[in-house]
Design a protein around this motif. Structure first.
Motif, PDB file in Angstrom:
ATOM      1  N   PHE A 489      -5.600   4.784   4.195  1.00 33.97           N
ATOM      2  CA  PHE A 489      -5.261   6.001   3.451  1.00 33.97           C
ATOM      3  C   PHE A 489      -5.209   5.793   1.935  1.00 33.97           C
ATOM      4  CE2 PHE A 489      -3.347   7.580   7.544  1.00 33.97           C
ATOM      5  CZ  PHE A 489      -4.173   8.697   7.662  1.00 33.97           C
ATOM      6  N   VAL A 490      -5.025   4.563   1.482  1.00 37.34           N
ATOM      7  CA  VAL A 490      -4.949   4.309   0.041  1.00 37.34           C
ATOM      8  C   VAL A 490      -6.250   3.723  -0.485  1.00 37.34           C
ATOM      9  CG1 VAL A 490      -3.700   3.161  -1.817  1.00 37.34           C
ATOM     10  CG2 VAL A 490      -2.458   3.977   0.195  1.00 37.34           C
ATOM     11  N   PHE A 498      -5.098  12.071  -3.166  1.00 33.75           N
ATOM     12  CA  PHE A 498      -5.798  13.333  -3.367  1.00 33.75           C
ATOM     13  C   PHE A 498      -5.688  14.332  -2.214  1.00 33.75           C
ATOM     14  CE2 PHE A 498      -7.872  10.408  -6.335  1.00 33.75           C
ATOM     15  CZ  PHE A 498      -7.748  11.156  -7.504  1.00 33.75           C
ATOM     16  N   ASP A 499      -5.044  13.976  -1.132  1.00 29.71           N
ATOM     17  CA  ASP A 499      -4.765  14.940  -0.056  1.00 29.71           C
ATOM     18  C   ASP A 499      -3.570  14.431   0.737  1.00 29.71           C
ATOM     19  OD1 ASP A 499      -4.789  16.973   1.772  1.00 29.71           O
ATOM     20  OD2 ASP A 499      -6.928  16.774   2.279  1.00 29.71           O
ATOM     21  N   THR A 506      -1.731  13.568   9.723  1.00 31.51           N
ATOM     22  CA  THR A 506      -2.639  12.822  10.604  1.00 31.51           C
ATOM     23  C   THR A 506      -2.253  11.363  10.830  1.00 31.51           C
ATOM     24  OG1 THR A 506      -4.105  12.173   8.769  1.00 31.51           O
ATOM     25  CG2 THR A 506      -4.589  14.262   9.886  1.00 31.51           C
ATOM     26  N   TYR A 507      -1.317  10.832  10.038  1.00 29.70           N
ATOM     27  CA  TYR A 507      -1.139   9.379  10.117  1.00 29.70           C
ATOM     28  C   TYR A 507      -0.600   8.907  11.466  1.00 29.70           C
ATOM     29  CZ  TYR A 507       3.995   9.024   9.310  1.00 29.70           C
ATOM     30  OH  TYR A 507       5.355   9.073   9.421  1.00 29.70           O
ATOM     31  N   GLU A 531       5.465   1.050   6.301  1.00 28.74           N
ATOM     32  CA  GLU A 531       4.843   0.805   4.998  1.00 28.74           C
ATOM     33  C   GLU A 531       4.253   2.091   4.440  1.00 28.74           C
ATOM     34  OE1 GLU A 531       1.370  -1.982   2.934  1.00 28.74           O
ATOM     35  OE2 GLU A 531       1.242  -1.462   5.065  1.00 28.74           O
ATOM     36  N   LEU A 532       3.537   2.843   5.270  1.00 28.24           N
ATOM     37  CA  LEU A 532       2.927   4.074   4.779  1.00 28.24           C
ATOM     38  C   LEU A 532       3.989   5.093   4.381  1.00 28.24           C
ATOM     39  CD1 LEU A 532       0.194   5.510   4.291  1.00 28.24           C
ATOM     40  CD2 LEU A 532       0.595   6.674   6.466  1.00 28.24           C
ATOM     41  N   GLU A 533       5.048   5.193   5.157  1.00 25.47           N
ATOM     42  CA  GLU A 533       6.118   6.135   4.814  1.00 25.47           C
ATOM     43  C   GLU A 533       6.757   5.778   3.476  1.00 25.47           C
ATOM     44  OE1 GLU A 533       8.480   5.835   8.302  1.00 25.47           O
ATOM     45  OE2 GLU A 533       7.127   7.092   9.514  1.00 25.47           O
ATOM     46  N   ARG A 534       6.879   4.481   3.198  1.00 31.22           N
ATOM     47  CA  ARG A 534       7.396   4.058   1.889  1.00 31.22           C
ATOM     48  C   ARG A 534       6.437   4.463   0.776  1.00 31.22           C
ATOM     49  NH1 ARG A 534       6.024  -0.061  -1.129  1.00 31.22           N
ATOM     50  NH2 ARG A 534       4.991  -1.214   0.549  1.00 31.22           N
TER      51      ARG A 534
END
Length: 542
Positions: A489-490, A498-499, A506-507, A531-534
């Protein structure tokens, strides 16, 4: 590039062979060095302690630009070099780089006037070797407002219109690495150089640790290059800092706003009262604004946008676009990056030169410091040129000036026609035209490989992802060493910037697909989601 499932094989290869060159650092500079070296016939290994492009190379202004403002500092050679590099980068990777007409408005009592802007842009065109159709135009007040009606009208005198190039910095890095791997380089993310090994006082490799498993291995090489960006001094300390030079880190912040709130039609480059220059750029239904420039003395791994950083950019936007009235609640996401500049006493953060330098320690460690995204290829060429003393054979000259990157080899095909024809082909699989065009431009010529994945991903019962999303995800899993949600995602898609709403919706499904495809444990899955939530929380204004 390989898959996460190839890590064991790649680690065994790194541990078993002696390479000509080991590159430490998987940002754009290290990637460029790996490609330059492998294309000259050297054997190459590259390791990165985070994900590829995990540092500055995914956190820039996402422009391959020549540094117009450096003319004010009389850095003529740098403007000339990086200006010429813009078109080289574009020609070698049209699918991740595109021309962007930039508007430089000038106002009464501003830092720029009609004469200085006209002369500056003309000199810029000359130094950068800009082709005729992209040379600067000088516009009247009325012509400027036609291009961008949101601009402040009071005091507006006119503007300069010239071309820069917009890119996706992380994807550019990935495509460089993939090309190096196609040519035989062995590259691995999440592999940290812990200590150097020496033979007769000269560096002969490193002991590295897998950050995912804690396994340790030894990588031997005739030459070792430190291309770690903000971590250059940290790596040098493992050897020695014997030239008295060091880095000065500065932080740059960007904000992203939906174009429904900020309907920017034209990319703008404008000055603010403190002398800084700021970009406002439309991109895929969003407008992003940056950058700030402040000294930074913290861990460069996780730089954050503060409320003060965001307020600075909002004030700049609202001053130039007075009818927009943006507030912090309009900011959907932010990102912050750290510039690894070579320290210059007595200069402010924005005054320090973006020049690059190559240093060699007494033990043979080659370090490349400073520089800009735009100049990565020339920096790599210059660095590999410095390796001649390590080899008895004569190194051939650099091959990368006309070497298409992965996905960028369109040969004699017209790029726009290729995008159109491939997009039409994808429509037959059920994609909309916009989805098809986005996918083809994202992958370039590699979309031909991705077409073969359609029968497999069509079986995924994941309503939150359309077919284009599924193809993109599976392609990156199979070919771009994705190991986590953050990687995808990054660094692979930029969706977190950007979205961000799409990432949030969707994650969960993407996490399950990654778990299944990469055979991850529940613990690994949970760590990836945490990690993504952070990162989601950090991207939003606090």
């Amino acid at each position: 590039m390989k898959s996460y499932l190839d890590r064991t094989y790649l680690k065994d290869t790194l541990d078993s062979y002696a390479f000509d060159v080991l590159v430490i650092g998987g940002g754009i500079t290290g990637a460029g060095i790996a490609l330059d070296a492998i294309s000259r016939g050297l054997t190459v290994a590259l390791i990165e302690m985070q994900d590829f492009a995990g540092g500055t190379s995914s956190r820039s202004t996402k422009l391959v630009h020549g540094g117009l403002r450096y003319l004010k500092q009389f850095e003529v050679q740098m403007v000339s070099e990086v200006g010429k590099e813009r078109e080289i980068v574009y020609n070698n990777a049209k699918h991740v780089t595109e021309p962007e007409w930039m508007l430089l408005p000038f106002y009464k009592k501003g830092n720029f006037g009609p004469l200085s802007t006209s002369v500056g842009l003309k000199v810029y065109d000359y130094l950068a070797g800009v082709k005729k159709e992209e040379r600067r135009e000088m516009l009247s007040k009325q012509e400027v407002l036609q291009l961008e009606p949101l601009l402040k009208e009071k005091g507006l005198r006119g503007g300069g219109h010239y071309v820069e190039y917009r890119t996706d910095d992380a994807r550019l890095t990935i495509e460089v690495l993939k090309k190096a791997i196609e040519l035989g380089a062995v590259c691995l993310n999440y592999m940290k150089a812990e200590e150097f090994i020496y033979t007769h006082g000269q560096i002969a490799g490193v002991v590295a640790e897998d950050q995912l498993t804690n396994d340790k291995l030894t990588i031997e090489a005739k030459a070792v290059i430190n291309a770690t960006g903000p971590w250059v001094d940290n790596v040098r300390k493992k050897d020695s800092i014997d030239n008295g030079k060091h880095l000065q880190l500065t932080k740059g912040v960007h904000i992203v706003v939906d174009q429904q709130r900020f309907p920017l039609q034209q990319a703008i480059y404008f000055d603010v009262p403190d002398g800084r220059m700021i970009f406002a750029v439309p991109r895929d239904g969003k407008a992003y604004v940056g950058t700030t420039d402040t000294f930074y003395d913290q861990d460069p791994t996780h730089p954050l946008a503060t409320k003060e950083d965001v307020s600075y950019l909002l004030n700049a936007v609202n001053s130039l676009f007075p009818n927009v009235g943006l507030t912090s609640t309009d900011v959907e996401s932010t990102w912050a990056g750290v510039r690894p500049l070579i320290s210059e006493e007595g200069k402010s953060a924005s005054e320090i030169s973006r020049k690059d330098e190559i240093w060699k320690s007494d033990s043979g460690l080659i370090t490349i410091a400073g520089g800009k995204l735009t100049g990565y290829r020339k920096m790599a060429e210059d660095t590999v040129d410095q390796l001649q003393s390590f080899f008895t054979k004569q190194l051939p000259p650099s091959q990368t000036k006309h070497l298409p990157l992965s996905g960028g080899d369109f040969g004699l095909l017209d790029y726009d026609e290729y995008i159109y024809e491939r997009s039409k082909q994808l429509i037959y699989y059920g994609l909309s035209l916009s989805e098809a065009r986005h996918l083809v431009k994202f992958l370039g010529k590699n979309c031909e490989l991705a077409l073969g994945y359609i029968p497999y991903v069509e079986k995924w019962d994941v309503p939150s992802l359309n077919l284009s999303d599924k193809i993109m995800l599976y392609y990156t899993i199979q070919n771009e060493m994705v190991t986590s949600l953050a990687d995808y995602f990054v660094r692979r898609t930029g969706l977190l910037y950007f979205d961000i709403q799409k990432v949030k919706s969707t994650y969960g499904d993407v996490s399950q697909l990654l778990t299944d495809e990469l055979q991850l444990s529940e613990e690994q899955k949970q760590r990836g989601e945490e990690e993504l939530e952070r990162l989601l929380a950090e991207a939003e204004v606090r």
